[in-house]
Design a protein around this motif. Sequence first.
Motif, mmCIF file in Angstrom:
data_model
loop_
_atom_site.group_PDB
_atom_site.id
_atom_site.type_symbol
_atom_site.label_atom_id
_atom_site.label_comp_id
_atom_site.label_asym_id
_atom_site.label_seq_id
_atom_site.Cartn_x
_atom_site.Cartn_y
_atom_site.Cartn_z
ATOM 1 N N ARG B 9 40.523 37.421 46.895
ATOM 2 C CA ARG B 9 40.689 35.975 46.933
ATOM 3 C C ARG B 9 41.394 35.403 45.712
ATOM 4 N N GLY B 10 42.517 35.950 45.422
ATOM 5 C CA GLY B 10 43.365 35.347 44.409
ATOM 6 C C GLY B 10 43.019 35.677 42.978
ATOM 7 N N VAL B 11 41.968 36.475 42.766
ATOM 8 C CA VAL B 11 41.645 36.841 41.393
ATOM 9 C C VAL B 11 42.548 37.996 40.984
ATOM 10 N N GLN B 180 23.463 38.662 30.086
ATOM 11 C CA GLN B 180 24.784 38.085 30.309
ATOM 12 C C GLN B 180 24.830 37.588 31.743
ATOM 13 N N PRO B 181 25.505 36.483 31.981
ATOM 14 C CA PRO B 181 25.692 36.055 33.367
ATOM 15 C C PRO B 181 26.586 37.051 34.100
ATOM 16 N N THR B 182 26.424 37.104 35.408
ATOM 17 C CA THR B 182 27.285 37.957 36.229
ATOM 18 C C THR B 182 28.298 37.059 36.932
ATOM 19 N N PRO B 183 29.538 37.027 36.447
ATOM 20 C CA PRO B 183 30.516 36.169 37.126
ATOM 21 C C PRO B 183 30.770 36.677 38.540
ATOM 22 N N ASP B 184 30.969 35.764 39.426
ATOM 23 C CA ASP B 184 31.162 36.104 40.834
ATOM 24 C C ASP B 184 32.632 36.495 41.065
ATOM 25 N N TRP B 185 32.994 37.679 40.599
ATOM 26 C CA TRP B 185 34.385 38.121 40.666
ATOM 27 C C TRP B 185 34.910 38.153 42.088
ATOM 28 N N GLU B 186 34.042 38.519 43.014
ATOM 29 C CA GLU B 186 34.483 38.642 44.410
ATOM 30 C C GLU B 186 34.526 37.278 45.098
ATOM 31 N N ALA B 204 29.270 31.132 39.361
ATOM 32 C CA ALA B 204 30.611 30.896 39.895
ATOM 33 C C ALA B 204 31.664 31.317 38.876
ATOM 34 N N LEU B 205 32.700 31.969 39.369
ATOM 35 C CA LEU B 205 33.752 32.472 38.483
ATOM 36 C C LEU B 205 34.352 31.352 37.639
ATOM 37 N N GLY B 206 34.452 30.173 38.250
ATOM 38 C CA GLY B 206 35.061 29.038 37.562
ATOM 39 C C GLY B 206 34.285 28.544 36.352
ATOM 40 N N GLU B 207 33.080 29.038 36.138
ATOM 41 C CA GLU B 207 32.361 28.692 34.921
ATOM 42 C C GLU B 207 32.935 29.445 33.727
ATOM 43 N N PHE B 208 33.631 30.540 34.031
ATOM 44 C CA PHE B 208 34.155 31.369 32.939
ATOM 45 C C PHE B 208 35.661 31.526 32.974
ATOM 46 N N VAL B 209 36.235 31.457 34.165
ATOM 47 C CA VAL B 209 37.675 31.627 34.274
ATOM 48 C C VAL B 209 38.256 30.346 34.846
ATOM 49 N N LEU B 210 39.188 29.752 34.135
ATOM 50 C CA LEU B 210 39.797 28.511 34.609
ATOM 51 C C LEU B 210 40.647 28.780 35.841
ATOM 52 N N GLY B 211 40.744 27.755 36.679
ATOM 53 C CA GLY B 211 41.563 27.884 37.880
ATOM 54 C C GLY B 211 40.761 28.268 39.105
ATOM 55 N N PHE B 212 39.444 28.406 38.946
ATOM 56 C CA PHE B 212 38.574 28.757 40.077
ATOM 57 C C PHE B 212 37.427 27.756 40.164
ATOM 58 N N PRO B 213 36.811 27.621 41.341
ATOM 59 C CA PRO B 213 35.724 26.638 41.466
ATOM 60 C C PRO B 213 34.544 26.973 40.552
ATOM 61 N N ASP B 230 58.611 24.959 34.623
ATOM 62 C CA ASP B 230 58.390 26.404 34.544
ATOM 63 C C ASP B 230 59.571 27.079 35.222
ATOM 64 N N PRO B 231 60.763 26.912 34.645
ATOM 65 C CA PRO B 231 61.988 27.350 35.323
ATOM 66 C C PRO B 231 62.000 28.858 35.610
ATOM 67 N N ASN B 232 61.357 29.630 34.778
ATOM 68 C CA ASN B 232 61.362 31.077 35.021
ATOM 69 C C ASN B 232 60.232 31.515 35.939
ATOM 70 N N ASN B 233 59.526 30.519 36.479
ATOM 71 C CA ASN B 233 58.466 30.803 37.425
ATOM 72 C C ASN B 233 57.453 31.807 36.879
ATOM 73 N N LEU B 234 56.999 31.533 35.669
ATOM 74 C CA LEU B 234 56.064 32.451 35.019
ATOM 75 C C LEU B 234 54.634 32.235 35.496
ATOM 76 N N LEU B 235 54.302 30.985 35.792
ATOM 77 C CA LEU B 235 52.894 30.651 36.031
ATOM 78 C C LEU B 235 52.504 30.738 37.501
ATOM 79 N N PRO B 236 51.241 31.079 37.768
ATOM 80 C CA PRO B 236 50.751 31.032 39.144
ATOM 81 C C PRO B 236 50.561 29.583 39.598
ATOM 82 N N SER B 237 50.482 29.363 40.894
ATOM 83 C CA SER B 237 50.246 28.014 41.410
ATOM 84 C C SER B 237 48.783 27.646 41.265
ATOM 85 N N ALA B 238 48.544 26.342 41.182
ATOM 86 C CA ALA B 238 47.157 25.874 41.102
ATOM 87 C C ALA B 238 46.538 25.943 42.490
ATOM 88 N N GLU B 239 45.351 26.529 42.567
ATOM 89 C CA GLU B 239 44.697 26.716 43.859
ATOM 90 C C GLU B 239 44.334 25.379 44.497
#
Lengths: 433, 504
Positions: B9-11, B180-186, B204-213, B230-239
């Motif tokens: 799922r996009g991770v 340690q918390p267990t991030p919901d990677w899946e 929830a993954l988004g508590e630790f990784v930005l860009g996720f709920p 971002d002319p070189n298209n380096l960045l991923p799109s925002a979900e």
Amino acid sequence: MTPQSQFMVTAPISHGREAELRALLASLNESPGRVKTDNPVFPFAAFDRLHVARFVILEDPTVSDVTVYGLKPPEFPIYLVFLGDCDGDAEDFLAEAATKAEGGLRRIFSHCTDFDAGTSVLRWMLDRNTTAAAAYTNWIGRTVQQVKQDCALHDALRQEMRRDADKFREIDPQSLRRTLKSFVDAEQRAGRLPIAREKSTPLSWQLRNLAHLILVPLGGLLLAPFLIVASPVLIVMLRRREKRDPDIAPRPVTSHVQRLSVLEDHDVTNQFSAIGVLKPGLFRRALTTVFLVGLDYAARHIYKRGHLTRVRTIHFARWVFLDGKRRIYFASNYDGSLESYMDDFINKVGWGLNLVFSNGIGYPRTNWLVLQGCANEQHFKYFLRRHQRPTDVWYKAYPGLTAIDLDRNSRIREGLERDSMTDAEALAWSRLL
Amino acid sequence: MSTSSNGSRGVDASDIQGLMRFGYGRHRDALFILLRIRDADAARTWLRTASPNTAEVMDTPPATVMQIALSAAGLKALHIPEDILEQFSAEFVSGVAGDPSRSRRLGDVGESAPSKWQWGANGNEPHALLMLYALPGRVDAWKNSICDAAFGAAFSEMASLRTTDMGDREPFGFPDGISQPTPDWERKRAASDKLQFQYGNVVALGEFVLGFPNEYGRYTDRPLVEPKRDPNNLLPSAEDDPGMKDLGRHGTYLVFRQLQQDVRGFWKFLDTQAKGDAGVREHIAEAMLGRKMSGDPLVQSNANLEGIGDKPEDRQRNGFTYDTDRSAVRCPFGAHIRRANPRNPDLPGGRRGLFSRLLRVLGFDSSVLNEDKMASTRFHRLMRRGRAYGRWLTPDERLQAGPRYEDIGLYFIGLNANIARQFEFIQGAWLMGAKFNGMSDESDPLLGNRQPLAGGRRCDAFAMPQVGAPSHIVEGLPRFVTVRGGCYFFLPGIKALRYLASAR
């Protein structure tokens, strides 16, 4: 029991004199956010039945939000509000204030329109005393005197325990209570640690309270048939508005947040002042009125002993309509930092918050009035911060004490006053210390 | 070889710096280098080609690890446009030492005040943090291979913070980093604001990784940029906003604080309290932490918590809540781990019937109300990656004479997506909070700064409730921990790092 009451003197500030008034109010503080309780302008500490009080300059830069509804921003006055919660009758308190601090109040109010040198300060304040649409008191009947005496008792007990820690470590709960009880008896014989007897509840208050207890539900009952008949229409009206009303929750600008946060976290309790315009139309205005009547009823008759639903951190709070119910002012005195206050709100009473606040312009979108809304956490926090106004001067009579502290200190005293306790009760009591 | 380069799922684990997922426990030798940018162009060039290790799970773990984080001052030094910088969290932009109001909330006052810090305040803020991990004895060689001439042209070294392998313990002697918390990677668990009746360790993954709920089911604010920037298209799109590029995605905020520990002061104080009795001394120390010296919790571990796993050791050490210890006779209310992670659900009292739920929501169940004095834990979790520094003192040495403030302590490292709601809340409301959970005159027994409250009220006690007896109260705790430095960093995703190295 001595019931608490509220006052709020509301007056428009004379054009162009706001900065001058802000400077005068700043002189009441040691430093921003820390009041000088014996300042010569308004010596808060001289009033022994005043729980909390504040002076706030209520300007509202968010008024232009109404343009999202295609309306022209109305020109509301910039108000000075002077509000507080006290023991006994608020008008008596204002009379006392007008006597003890007449000069200072004159200096402050002279920045308002229609205040001139010949005006009687008391008369002027009474004429501008604005009643809250809803007011919450953490514990109806707990006086400043009781808070202070209970706290002194708690501190004396703790000090006694510290003085001879070893002795108190090897003692059973019953003997602990007996030992401390005889310590307190001895202190009291020496004229220390006084405990004032509770005064009888004023009859007029009892009658008014009883009338309120009965009449509000009666009014609701009378209205109910009409509401039931109209409910399909009302539901459609609500749903349409909930879908269309826009969120306005941009991130508050840094300078605004800094101006607010410099005033916060000097004590375990903080103040909160916010103002906003209600969504336009009779529907939202009526809805707000109904909910605030309900909230006020719950605060007076249900949540009058230490908690507002699940929240135990609010000392006093109130909701006041301004400008013919077009705007609403919210003031509260809460324990902890703003971040924890907002989290408490979202996690513990999100539904209640949505009911009351969702009628303000820009509130995060709700669903069936109670759902979502503040659960849109960041928008909600931005919304609150954005509508918050700096409280120029804020006073609380018992720094360092939370509402839970006050409750516990009272229970310690009540436990000492009892003749006997079961072992289990004595154990529970000992753990309060 | 990687086993999951493009996770579910996009991770995209190959875009996430590895520290988010791994503690690098095998890499016992670690070095944290605080950097200032000497030359922005040279720094950009270096950052464009730098290759921090990622969160991909490898068949063979790497021998060396490198991670890079940037501070707000660093982003400014790289000339990141102001309007992008402003979209980072306000706490990050202002900095841990940037505002006296923040310092007050965090308890960074008195001896811990930023004005007394060795680094991180008073114009002494690092621009970047280079984190190096290697197998024992190898970190200097690893540093030499990285910090070459090109690196030297780009950065100047402010400080090189050397760590000590204390064998998974921190300097006081306690086992560290157990929970340690267990991030919901899946991304299996539906993150939402619905009431949770049970505490769980999956967050929830988004508590630790930005860009996720996040736990509210919402996307934490982070910088989004228009595609044309971002002319070189380096960045991923925002979900949550596919028309925008997500500079935050796969990144997080890294809170770094140097905490000096008065190890001798701590043990000598306890020794006085225990009147020289080694057993009592250890007993009080364990009560203060909330765990035995072995790492086992003081309360019974018998809860079946989501996310703890099946390993007996994990269940033993982390499979617990405080439901079995309501009066705190096993683990005091004020114990460090009970403050830092109260393990409570959104609504106490369990699932029970609808009517009971309604009563509890309305605050009519007084027994539940009494346990309802804290915020719900799931919104306030931190991933901790700290390392100890200084000399390891043996139990005997701790009680011997010696300098009171030796340079010993912990480099606290916390990862979170929302600094205000996670790190600052835990630090301010829960650890420093003298009124945490309805207590009156305590602060964290290990970390508290013991500064009196408004009105001069003390908060230097520590109460240990006893079975059938009055609480045992330790009075007059001195300060054991002093903050010596700190900084908020952004630990960007790899693509975001490339973008930051090219944006201007």
